[in-house]
Design a protein around this motif. Sequence first.
Motif, mmCIF file in Angstrom:
data_model
loop_
_atom_site.group_PDB
_atom_site.id
_atom_site.type_symbol
_atom_site.label_atom_id
_atom_site.label_comp_id
_atom_site.label_asym_id
_atom_site.label_seq_id
_atom_site.Cartn_x
_atom_site.Cartn_y
_atom_site.Cartn_z
ATOM 1 N N GLU A 1 -25.243 -102.945 -44.285
ATOM 2 C CA GLU A 1 -26.373 -103.319 -44.193
ATOM 3 C C GLU A 1 -27.519 -102.199 -44.509
ATOM 4 O O GLU A 1 -28.513 -102.353 -45.469
ATOM 5 C CB GLU A 1 -26.728 -103.632 -42.728
ATOM 6 C CG GLU A 1 -28.123 -104.522 -42.667
ATOM 7 C CD GLU A 1 -29.321 -104.088 -41.766
ATOM 8 O OE1 GLU A 1 -30.286 -104.462 -41.815
ATOM 9 O OE2 GLU A 1 -28.775 -103.135 -40.906
ATOM 10 N N TYR A 2 -27.271 -100.982 -44.074
ATOM 11 C CA TYR A 2 -27.842 -99.890 -44.906
ATOM 12 C C TYR A 2 -27.820 -99.874 -46.109
ATOM 13 O O TYR A 2 -29.151 -99.407 -46.974
ATOM 14 C CB TYR A 2 -27.015 -98.342 -44.120
ATOM 15 C CG TYR A 2 -27.989 -97.312 -44.178
ATOM 16 C CD1 TYR A 2 -29.150 -96.875 -44.701
ATOM 17 C CD2 TYR A 2 -26.830 -96.095 -44.017
ATOM 18 C CE1 TYR A 2 -29.522 -95.706 -45.063
ATOM 19 C CE2 TYR A 2 -27.510 -94.992 -44.258
ATOM 20 C CZ TYR A 2 -28.673 -94.756 -44.549
ATOM 21 O OH TYR A 2 -29.230 -93.120 -44.850
ATOM 22 N N LYS A 3 -26.600 -99.757 -46.853
ATOM 23 C CA LYS A 3 -26.536 -99.885 -48.144
ATOM 24 C C LYS A 3 -27.458 -100.811 -48.966
ATOM 25 O O LYS A 3 -27.943 -100.809 -49.974
ATOM 26 C CB LYS A 3 -25.141 -99.891 -48.725
ATOM 27 C CG LYS A 3 -24.966 -99.882 -50.114
ATOM 28 C CD LYS A 3 -23.437 -99.379 -50.600
ATOM 29 C CE LYS A 3 -22.617 -100.976 -50.356
ATOM 30 N NZ LYS A 3 -22.834 -102.000 -51.311
ATOM 31 N N ASN A 4 -27.588 -101.989 -48.329
ATOM 32 C CA ASN A 4 -28.180 -103.101 -48.912
ATOM 33 C C ASN A 4 -29.922 -102.810 -49.224
ATOM 34 O O ASN A 4 -30.513 -103.155 -50.234
ATOM 35 C CB ASN A 4 -28.207 -104.391 -48.260
ATOM 36 C CG ASN A 4 -26.684 -105.291 -48.251
ATOM 37 O OD1 ASN A 4 -26.051 -104.951 -49.262
ATOM 38 N ND2 ASN A 4 -26.683 -105.978 -47.437
ATOM 39 N N GLY A 5 -30.458 -102.064 -48.376
ATOM 40 C CA GLY A 5 -31.642 -101.675 -48.218
ATOM 41 C C GLY A 5 -31.842 -100.809 -49.468
ATOM 42 O O GLY A 5 -32.713 -100.571 -50.119
ATOM 43 N N VAL A 6 -30.872 -99.873 -49.376
ATOM 44 C CA VAL A 6 -30.955 -98.648 -50.588
ATOM 45 C C VAL A 6 -30.923 -99.445 -51.947
ATOM 46 O O VAL A 6 -31.613 -99.205 -52.704
ATOM 47 C CB VAL A 6 -29.741 -97.690 -50.479
ATOM 48 C CG1 VAL A 6 -29.917 -96.731 -51.607
ATOM 49 C CG2 VAL A 6 -29.995 -96.959 -49.028
ATOM 50 N N GLN A 7 -29.860 -100.347 -52.142
ATOM 51 C CA GLN A 7 -29.802 -101.042 -53.587
ATOM 52 C C GLN A 7 -31.083 -101.847 -53.649
ATOM 53 O O GLN A 7 -31.366 -101.824 -54.868
ATOM 54 C CB GLN A 7 -28.502 -102.060 -53.218
ATOM 55 C CG GLN A 7 -28.333 -102.523 -54.752
ATOM 56 C CD GLN A 7 -27.720 -101.651 -55.724
ATOM 57 O OE1 GLN A 7 -26.846 -100.677 -55.531
ATOM 58 N NE2 GLN A 7 -28.786 -101.612 -56.727
ATOM 59 N N LEU A 8 -31.524 -102.351 -52.774
ATOM 60 C CA LEU A 8 -32.863 -103.343 -52.900
ATOM 61 C C LEU A 8 -34.016 -102.320 -53.448
ATOM 62 O O LEU A 8 -34.795 -102.784 -54.567
ATOM 63 C CB LEU A 8 -33.247 -103.906 -51.725
ATOM 64 C CG LEU A 8 -34.513 -104.832 -51.638
ATOM 65 C CD1 LEU A 8 -34.652 -105.884 -52.898
ATOM 66 C CD2 LEU A 8 -35.169 -105.378 -50.371
ATOM 67 N N ALA A 9 -34.179 -101.324 -52.936
ATOM 68 C CA ALA A 9 -35.281 -100.194 -53.698
ATOM 69 C C ALA A 9 -34.871 -99.804 -55.046
ATOM 70 O O ALA A 9 -35.645 -99.605 -55.798
ATOM 71 C CB ALA A 9 -35.279 -99.005 -52.658
ATOM 72 N N ILE A 10 -33.431 -99.623 -55.054
ATOM 73 C CA ILE A 10 -33.265 -99.136 -56.444
ATOM 74 C C ILE A 10 -33.373 -100.353 -57.631
ATOM 75 O O ILE A 10 -34.060 -99.886 -58.786
ATOM 76 C CB ILE A 10 -31.624 -98.712 -56.644
ATOM 77 C CG1 ILE A 10 -31.656 -97.319 -55.992
ATOM 78 C CG2 ILE A 10 -31.200 -98.603 -57.914
ATOM 79 C CD1 ILE A 10 -30.260 -96.811 -55.836
ATOM 80 N N ASP A 11 -33.107 -101.675 -57.193
ATOM 81 C CA ASP A 11 -33.430 -102.489 -58.028
ATOM 82 C C ASP A 11 -34.752 -102.885 -58.334
ATOM 83 O O ASP A 11 -35.353 -103.129 -59.566
ATOM 84 C CB ASP A 11 -32.621 -103.844 -57.585
ATOM 85 C CG ASP A 11 -31.253 -103.880 -57.519
ATOM 86 O OD1 ASP A 11 -30.581 -102.909 -58.247
ATOM 87 O OD2 ASP A 11 -30.767 -104.792 -56.911
ATOM 88 N N GLU A 12 -35.633 -102.814 -57.322
ATOM 89 C CA GLU A 12 -36.941 -103.049 -57.636
ATOM 90 C C GLU A 12 -37.539 -101.510 -58.463
ATOM 91 O O GLU A 12 -38.522 -101.900 -59.588
ATOM 92 C CB GLU A 12 -37.900 -102.732 -56.310
ATOM 93 C CG GLU A 12 -37.632 -103.864 -55.417
ATOM 94 C CD GLU A 12 -38.474 -103.666 -53.981
ATOM 95 O OE1 GLU A 12 -38.192 -104.957 -53.295
ATOM 96 O OE2 GLU A 12 -38.989 -102.892 -53.960
ATOM 97 N N ALA A 13 -37.175 -100.479 -58.327
ATOM 98 C CA ALA A 13 -37.805 -99.454 -59.068
ATOM 99 C C ALA A 13 -37.174 -99.575 -60.632
ATOM 100 O O ALA A 13 -37.746 -99.251 -61.503
ATOM 101 C CB ALA A 13 -36.904 -98.122 -58.592
ATOM 102 N N ASN A 14 -35.903 -100.151 -60.865
ATOM 103 C CA ASN A 14 -35.603 -100.347 -62.129
ATOM 104 C C ASN A 14 -36.230 -101.582 -62.847
ATOM 105 O O ASN A 14 -36.705 -101.443 -63.920
ATOM 106 C CB ASN A 14 -34.077 -100.733 -62.345
ATOM 107 C CG ASN A 14 -33.025 -99.599 -61.859
ATOM 108 O OD1 ASN A 14 -33.360 -98.432 -62.220
ATOM 109 N ND2 ASN A 14 -31.786 -99.854 -61.462
#
Length: 399
Positions: A65-78
């Motif tokens: 779940e922690y990783k999901n939040g990190v990935q969501l931010a990265i996807d938005e930044a991209n």
Amino acid sequence: MNKLNMKTTSMSLMVALALAACGGQNSGSDAAKTTSSAPAANGNNEIVIGFAAPLTGPQSHYGEEYKNGVQLAIDEANEQKLTINGAPATFKLMAEDDAADPKQATQVAERFVDAKVAGVIGHFNSGTAIPASEVYEDNQIPNIAMATSPTLSGRGLQYVFRSMTSDSQQGTVLGKYAVEKLGYKNIAIIDDRTAYGQGLADEFEKSAKAAGANILPRQFTNDKATDFQSILTGYKTQQPDVIFYGGADTQSAPMIKQIRRLGITVPFMSGEMTKTPTFLEIAAADGEGVFTSLAGFPLDKMPKGTEYATKYKAKYGKDVATYSPYGYDATWAMITAMKDANSSKAADYLSKLKAVSLNGVTSGTFSYDDKGDLKDIAITVYKVEQGKWVPVDSISSGN
């Protein structure tokens, strides 16, 4: 020259040319230390951010779940195509499983050094974040951990930050709350001897004592145990007002079931690693009335909580559990610092990270003090009511 010598000479020449084309092979920890501050990037301006948490084993539900939040931010930044290093940047997540094990965590940290990551989000556990942070400090890699032990930020390291309140903040609030708001005076404390569980229990005990509570002889277990009856039987005769546990839901859920099975009816309290859907599922009816605390306000009261919950559900098809908003804010804090510095090199963006002021999900002002702890904190106390975590009180303060 015979044929064998000719072949040997040709092979040596080919090896030498190959090494020259690659710039040579310089391995070993010393070489890594001299190059790790350069970001992992290619001709497409790809910036690699490391992520470390337990992705297998009994704590994997936290890590995923922690990783999901990190990935969501990265996807938005991209999607935003931010300009960093003078060109539109593409972020890539390098996720590694530390299995909540300190030895494996340092091995993961060394892999990040070798990969020349621009920064690290993680580790999740205090017991893994503390040794791994030494590797990051030696190699000048900024890291934002979920870990809550005061030790993490109490060593004067320059590259260490966290995305959640420390145990000194959370334990202090919860201990005082137990005595002054809930009226508990005779308190039993158990911890799992991990850096997290023991640290939280220590701070809870200090705060409860300061508020006037009597602490019964402290009891200990470990983060792999499932049978607590020998500890609990003693408490049945001592009749505490409340039992506090410092540790994860993999122990607190079976513990509360055994407490009730023994006929012990006193309230039960724990920290944020108990405030999970997993606890509710395992504890079932025995979890009714359990108290926990969690950094920040309830999700629907967080500055951007409702918006985040909607985005998270759309991407992953499930509701936010506990930790993903903190991973999301940590990742955006790091990316924002890189953007402000127009660089993914730690030497350039570290000062921007120290001074970051992010309008985050978990805090309206996500910013750091000189130790890398969050400046503005809020702690919410939750209680299980009809099988759900219900917020009952929130305490906000600034460091």
